[in-house]
Scaffold this active site. Structure first.
Site, mmCIF file in Angstrom:
data_model
loop_
_atom_site.group_PDB
_atom_site.id
_atom_site.type_symbol
_atom_site.label_atom_id
_atom_site.label_comp_id
_atom_site.label_asym_id
_atom_site.label_seq_id
_atom_site.Cartn_x
_atom_site.Cartn_y
_atom_site.Cartn_z
ATOM 1 N N PHE A 1 0.821 -1.207 0.000
ATOM 2 C CA PHE A 1 0.000 0.000 0.000
ATOM 3 C C PHE A 1 0.856 1.258 0.000
ATOM 4 C CE2 PHE A 1 -3.268 -2.817 1.839
ATOM 5 C CZ PHE A 1 -4.400 -2.397 1.139
ATOM 6 N N ASP A 2 0.567 2.149 -0.940
ATOM 7 C CA ASP A 2 0.997 3.529 -0.788
ATOM 8 C C ASP A 2 0.295 4.068 0.462
ATOM 9 O OD1 ASP A 2 1.895 6.218 -1.550
ATOM 10 O OD2 ASP A 2 -0.203 6.539 -2.089
#
Length: 216
Positions: free
Chosen positions: A9-10
């Site tokens: 995940f960003d």
């Protein structure tokens, strides 16, 4: 069996609504460096690495490093507290963990910066790995961050998905041979994201969880 074994995940614009803290810290740094922040489109810098962002305005490397230092000082004092979780993020992470999906961050923030933010927002416990940029230039692009994450045994095999909201996330995934899902509630436009042919365009966190957990 979920569609993916692991997800990277960003953070900014994907898990955390961090626009106020980021833009306020950029405005402060530009003002301290003698530029008028009112004349700068600060939204351009929601996502890309700091050195690249300041490099659009300063040609001298010493000035870039000074601007990064000013930004980080203000962000550590104030900016990191000017953020909140996007709606549904906690439920998204809980659903994925409950299904046995391994989770990591792949953020352009240095690990030392993102750790206290994840802790303050009470989501650190969901991640098997907190991956981020380095304070120096050694790991300073999203591609380098993802590549570093993929050296971890929990993420070096299996079906791994990258999730983000900006072109840097999509390009990083492509550079590392990963499929990418894009979130439409973040800071990137549909046009920006569609250009990278993501495997899914998520309108919200619940739909993203449904996609990742869909049986294959």
């Amino acid at each position: 069996m979920p569609r993916y074994d692991a997800v990277l995940f960003d953070v900014d614009g994907t898990l955390i609504h961090s626009r106020p803290g980021i833009e306020n810290s950029f405005a402060y740094a530009f003002a301290e460096m003698g530029l008028d922040p009112a004349q700068i489109d600060l939204s351009r810098y929601l996502g890309p690495p700091l050195r690249w962002s300041f490099g659009q305005h300063f040609s001298d490397e010493a000035d870039v490093e000074r601007a990064v230092e000013i930004y980080r000082d203000r962000y550590a004092r104030l900016g990191m507290h000017e953020c909140s979780l996007f709606p549904g993020v906690r439920q998204l992470l809980e659903r994925l963990r409950a299904a046995g999906v391994r989770l990591a961050t792949a953020t352009s923030k240095p690990r030392e910066v993102v750790l206290p933010i994840l802790e303050e927002q009470d989501i650190l416990q969901y991640f098997d790995l907190v991956g981020g940029a380095s304070m120096d230039k050694s790991v300073d692009t999203k591609t380098a961050v993802i590549r570093q994450d993929l050296t971890d045994p929990n993420f070096s095999t299996g079906r791994v998905l990258m999730v983000g909201d900006r072109r840097d996330d999509m390009q990083g995934a492509a550079d590392c041979g990963l499929p990418a899902a894009a979130v439409l509630y973040g800071y990137g436009s549909r046009e920006e994201l569609e250009a990278w042919n993501p495997v899914y365009l998520a309108p919200d966190c619940a739909a993203l969880a449904d996609f990742i957990l869909q049986s294959v």
